[in-house]
Design a protein around this motif. Structure first.
Motif, PDB file in Angstrom:
ATOM      1  N   ASN A 122      32.122  97.772  33.270  1.00 17.35           N
ATOM      2  CA  ASN A 122      32.060  96.380  32.793  1.00 17.35           C
ATOM      3  C   ASN A 122      32.314  95.376  33.921  1.00 17.35           C
ATOM      4  O   ASN A 122      31.765  94.278  33.926  1.00 17.35           O
ATOM      5  CB  ASN A 122      33.101  96.154  31.694  1.00 17.35           C
ATOM      6  N   GLY A 158      29.248  93.768  36.593  1.00 14.51           N
ATOM      7  CA  GLY A 158      28.110  93.074  35.991  1.00 14.51           C
ATOM      8  C   GLY A 158      27.195  92.384  36.984  1.00 14.51           C
ATOM      9  O   GLY A 158      26.036  92.091  36.654  1.00 14.51           O
ATOM     10  N   ALA A 194      22.359  96.113  32.150  1.00 11.47           N
ATOM     11  CA  ALA A 194      23.094  94.862  31.961  1.00 11.47           C
ATOM     12  C   ALA A 194      22.253  93.743  31.364  1.00 11.47           C
ATOM     13  O   ALA A 194      22.797  92.753  30.881  1.00 11.47           O
ATOM     14  CB  ALA A 194      23.690  94.397  33.290  1.00 11.47           C
ATOM     15  N   LYS A 250      23.773  90.881  28.927  1.00 11.63           N
ATOM     16  CA  LYS A 250      24.538  91.458  27.825  1.00 11.63           C
ATOM     17  C   LYS A 250      26.003  91.007  27.893  1.00 11.63           C
ATOM     18  O   LYS A 250      26.598  90.945  28.965  1.00 11.63           O
ATOM     19  CB  LYS A 250      24.436  92.980  27.871  1.00 11.63           C
ATOM     20  N   THR A 251      26.524  90.710  26.711  1.00 14.11           N
ATOM     21  CA  THR A 251      27.870  90.120  26.624  1.00 14.11           C
ATOM     22  C   THR A 251      28.922  90.963  27.330  1.00 14.11           C
ATOM     23  O   THR A 251      29.827  90.434  27.982  1.00 14.11           O
ATOM     24  CB  THR A 251      28.264  89.932  25.146  1.00 14.11           C
ATOM     25  N   LEU A 252      28.814  92.277  27.216  1.00 11.56           N
ATOM     26  CA  LEU A 252      29.795  93.184  27.805  1.00 11.56           C
ATOM     27  C   LEU A 252      29.983  92.923  29.293  1.00 11.56           C
ATOM     28  O   LEU A 252      31.099  93.004  29.821  1.00 11.56           O
ATOM     29  CB  LEU A 252      29.344  94.634  27.587  1.00 11.56           C
ATOM     30  N   TYR A 253      28.896  92.591  29.981  1.00 12.76           N
ATOM     31  CA  TYR A 253      28.956  92.325  31.420  1.00 12.76           C
ATOM     32  C   TYR A 253      29.080  90.837  31.717  1.00 12.76           C
ATOM     33  O   TYR A 253      29.747  90.434  32.683  1.00 12.76           O
ATOM     34  CB  TYR A 253      27.700  92.881  32.094  1.00 12.76           C
ATOM     35  N   GLN A 254      28.474  90.033  30.876  1.00  9.79           N
ATOM     36  CA  GLN A 254      28.498  88.582  31.078  1.00  9.79           C
ATOM     37  C   GLN A 254      29.924  88.045  31.103  1.00  9.79           C
ATOM     38  O   GLN A 254      30.264  87.161  31.888  1.00  9.79           O
ATOM     39  CB  GLN A 254      27.696  87.903  29.959  1.00  9.79           C
ATOM     40  N   GLU A 255      30.778  88.592  30.242  1.00 11.73           N
ATOM     41  CA  GLU A 255      32.148  88.090  30.115  1.00 11.73           C
ATOM     42  C   GLU A 255      33.034  88.491  31.284  1.00 11.73           C
ATOM     43  O   GLU A 255      34.155  88.003  31.409  1.00 11.73           O
ATOM     44  CB  GLU A 255      32.770  88.598  28.805  1.00 11.73           C
ATOM     45  N   ASN A 256      32.564  89.402  32.133  1.00 12.90           N
ATOM     46  CA  ASN A 256      33.419  89.928  33.194  1.00 12.90           C
ATOM     47  C   ASN A 256      32.952  89.546  34.592  1.00 12.90           C
ATOM     48  O   ASN A 256      33.288  90.208  35.567  1.00 12.90           O
ATOM     49  CB  ASN A 256      33.489  91.456  33.086  1.00 12.90           C
TER      50      ASN A 256
END
Length: 634
Positions: free
Chosen positions: A12, A15, A112, A167-173
């Motif tokens: 994660n 990203g 991603a 993708k949110t999982l990577y975008q947020e990090n």
């Protein structure tokens, strides 16, 4: 295709790695086009949504930043020619093997991002072509909407790779500001800058007034650099030591590179002694962070396909003697990093050791021997510490030394004989060190005892009655408990129960004016109101008074004292035949006992009767501290 992407590993926190891959591809494309560095260019555009949020990365920046939904990378390299397009369509292609390419970077894009849109204008066969297609998991082959058309020869040669649907999982990090992202690109591509192989790269973002030039960012980032080579078992490793101007995203790290890419980053703040979170130079107000970049043909060989780590290197040299252990690499690299940083850590070390010495001399004498005899172990203590953290670290070191000597003592005891040479060279040293550990433990005890006495003194000063007063103790259920006792007043009144308070002269029960001048501790109280507490086989009497349960259900020689409601005394001594608590309770209750308490047992259980020879009826006659004496009235 779906399974291939699913099997790709992308943490994660990584990203931005797909973006880095797109930029590296652009660098390779410019090289393949045989352009000079000053002719090639790469433009990175940050794509944002309409949803806005504050810039939390910089509290001094009041701008509102929109969510990042993708990136667009444009270059003027060779483009998606026929061979390049065919290689793109081939899983695990070896087309770029000569550069260390593994043929899997494009799969990271789909890990991603939802899709990648390609628009490439290139020259091939004396003509100009435009190739467009979409790369996504919506099609089993990964390619859809492919188009190849001939266009005007005066068209600009360029390739645009649009990474869309972050993708949110990577975008947020990932960091949200353009400056932070640009800094990450510089850090990832630092080896290209260092080796002079980086074309012009600009980062565009609607939140910035002008594009960010990575070359300038690199120049402003690096304060000092030094290159060196080390050899590990005949293999050469190149290291570039850098001091970078500190900012929030940078930490002290060593970067292990494979195929001109950063593969693995290792934080070294806790691995290099006396390394503060930021470094400073004399006469320079700035602060700096250390970065070391390690490259080698050996690392190129062992970089995994995703370039997120290295293939496992054996830690067993006997099995793979021709291979290096990973620990051998890191230990040698860290040694080089320590040597480079020594001018910055030495002053910190001297100041830290002085602070530790003052602490040991003034507040923790038990650790003085560590400062005097084991200064090298102080390297384990980080330079930025609170007093509590320092004490914990020193205690850990003390325990480590103590355990070492316990092991050595065990080995000495197993030796049948000790030769003179050992006694002269080793034993005297061991004895001195062992004495130091003993002195440290004694000093700790003295400090602890002094603290307890100081607290007791303060408690006594608070009390006006001159009595000790403690918070009531409680059992496991939170109920207040006290140990039972046997008390006799000056008028021979017997009391069995739990006293509420004692001072230096008398103990009191729940009746304030009822004082007992002779009290013996015992327990547990196992008969109350003429009933066995808890019933048959119950261990509740012991639990009530925090005594071990075996004390209630084990039979051995012991003494019990009971009293009736009319004041008669009952003394029961279990002699030749062992009796359990249930059996003793039955005897006492049958004789009218209202309350009964258990006293000590074993060798302390004795009955003496005044006779000509003072013969002991029970027990071996060993000395005892307390006794119940019964006299006949005159």
């Amino acid at each position: 295709m779906i399974g291939r992407v699913r099997n790709i590993t992308l943490p994660n926190s990584k990203g931005l790695l797909p973006l880095f891959e797109a930029i590296i591809n652009s660098i390779d494309a410019i090289e393949d086009a045989e352009k000079n560095l000053d002719e090639g260019f790469i433009k990175v555009k940050i794509l944002r949504s309409s949803k806005s949020m504050l810039n939390e990365e910089n509290e001094n920046d009041s701008r509102v930043l929109s969510q990042i939904i993708g990136f667009e990378v444009t270059d003027n390299g060779i483009g998606f020619t026929g061979p390049n397009y065919e290689a793109f369509n081939e899983s695990d292609t070896l087309y770029k093997q000569k550069r260390g390419g593994k043929g899997v970077g494009r799969f990271l894009w789909l890990k991603a991002f939802d899709k990648v849109e390609i628009d490439s204008t290139f020259r091939d066969g004396g003509k100009t072509w435009q190739r467009t297609f979409v790369f996504s998991l919506a099609n089993p082959s990964g390619i859809r909407d492919h188009s190849l058309v001939e266009i005007s020869d005066d068209s600009e040669i360029r390739t645009v790779v649009r990474l869309d649907g972050f993708k949110t999982l990577y975008q947020e990090n990932i960091p949200r500001s353009a400056t932070s992202i640009a800094q990450r690109i510089v850090e990832h591509c630092l080896e290209y800058f260092i080796l002079g192989n980086m074309p012009s790269v600009q980062v565009f973002d609607d939140s910035e007034d002008a594009p960010i030039l990575l070359e300038r960012l690199y120049e402003s980032l690096v304060s000092e650099n030094k290159s060196e080579s080390i050899e590990i078992k005949g293999r050469k490793f190149d290291i570039v030591h850098l001091l970078l101007n500190a900012h929030a995203d940078l930490k002290h790290q060593v970067y292990y590179c494979g195929d001109h890419r950063v593969v693995l980053a290792e934080k070294v703040s806790n691995l290099i002694p006396n390394l503060k979170s930021t470094l400073s130079k004399p006469g320079n107000d700035g602060s700096f962070v250390y970065s070391g970049y390690v490259s080698s043909d050996y690392l190129d060989k062992h970089a995994d396909q995703q370039r997120t780590g290295f293939d496992t290197m054996s830690e067993d040299g006997s099995l793979f003697s021709e291979e290096l252990k990973w620990s051998e690499i890191t230990e040698n690299v860290l040694a080089a990093s320590k040597a480079f940083l020594q001018p910055y850590t030495e002053e910190v070390k001297v100041r830290k050791e002085e602070e530790i010495k003052n602490y040991a001399n003034s507040e923790a004498p038990e650790y003085r021997y560590i400062v005097a005899n084991y200064p090298e172990k102080l390297d384990k203590i980080p330079p930025d510490f609170s007093k509590r953290e320092l004490d914990l670290k020193l205690h850990e070191i003390h325990r480590e030394i103590e355990e070492k000597f316990i092991d050595e003592t065990g080995e000495l005891l197993e030796e049948e004989t000790l030769d003179e040479e050992y006694i002269e060279e080793q034993f005297s040293r061991w004895l001195q060190d062992w004495n130091d550990v003993g002195k440290a433990n004694l000093a700790k005890y003295i400090v602890h005892r002094k603290s307890v006495l100081t607290i007791l003194e303060k408690i006594l000063k608070v009390q006006n009655t001159g009595r000790y007063a403690y918070p009531p103790e409680a059992d496991n259920d939170g109920n207040e408990w006290k140990r039972s006792s046997l008390s006799i007043s000056t008028s021979n009144t017997l009391r069995i129960g739990k006293l509420t308070e004692c001072n230096a002269k008398k103990c009191y029960d729940w009746i304030p004016n009822s004082a007992y001048h002779n009290t013996a501790g015992g327990g547990p109280l196992f008969v109350d109101n003429s009933e066995r507490i808890g019933g048959t086989n119950s261990v509740r009497p012991c639990r009530n008074e925090k005594l071990s349960t075996w004390y209630c259900n084990t039979s051995f020689k012991w003494t019990a004292v009971g009293m009736t409601q009319d004041g008669r005394y009952l003394i029961v001594v279990v002699s030749d035949i062992d009796k359990t608590m249930d059996q003793a309770a039955a005897v006492l209750i049958a004789e009218g006992a209202w309350k009964a308490i258990k006293l000590d047992g074993g060798g302390s259980t004795q009955v003496w009767f005044k006779s000509a020879n003072l013969q002991s009826i029970i027990g071996g006659g060993r000395p005892v501290a307390n006794a119940i004496l019964v006299f006949s009235s005159p």
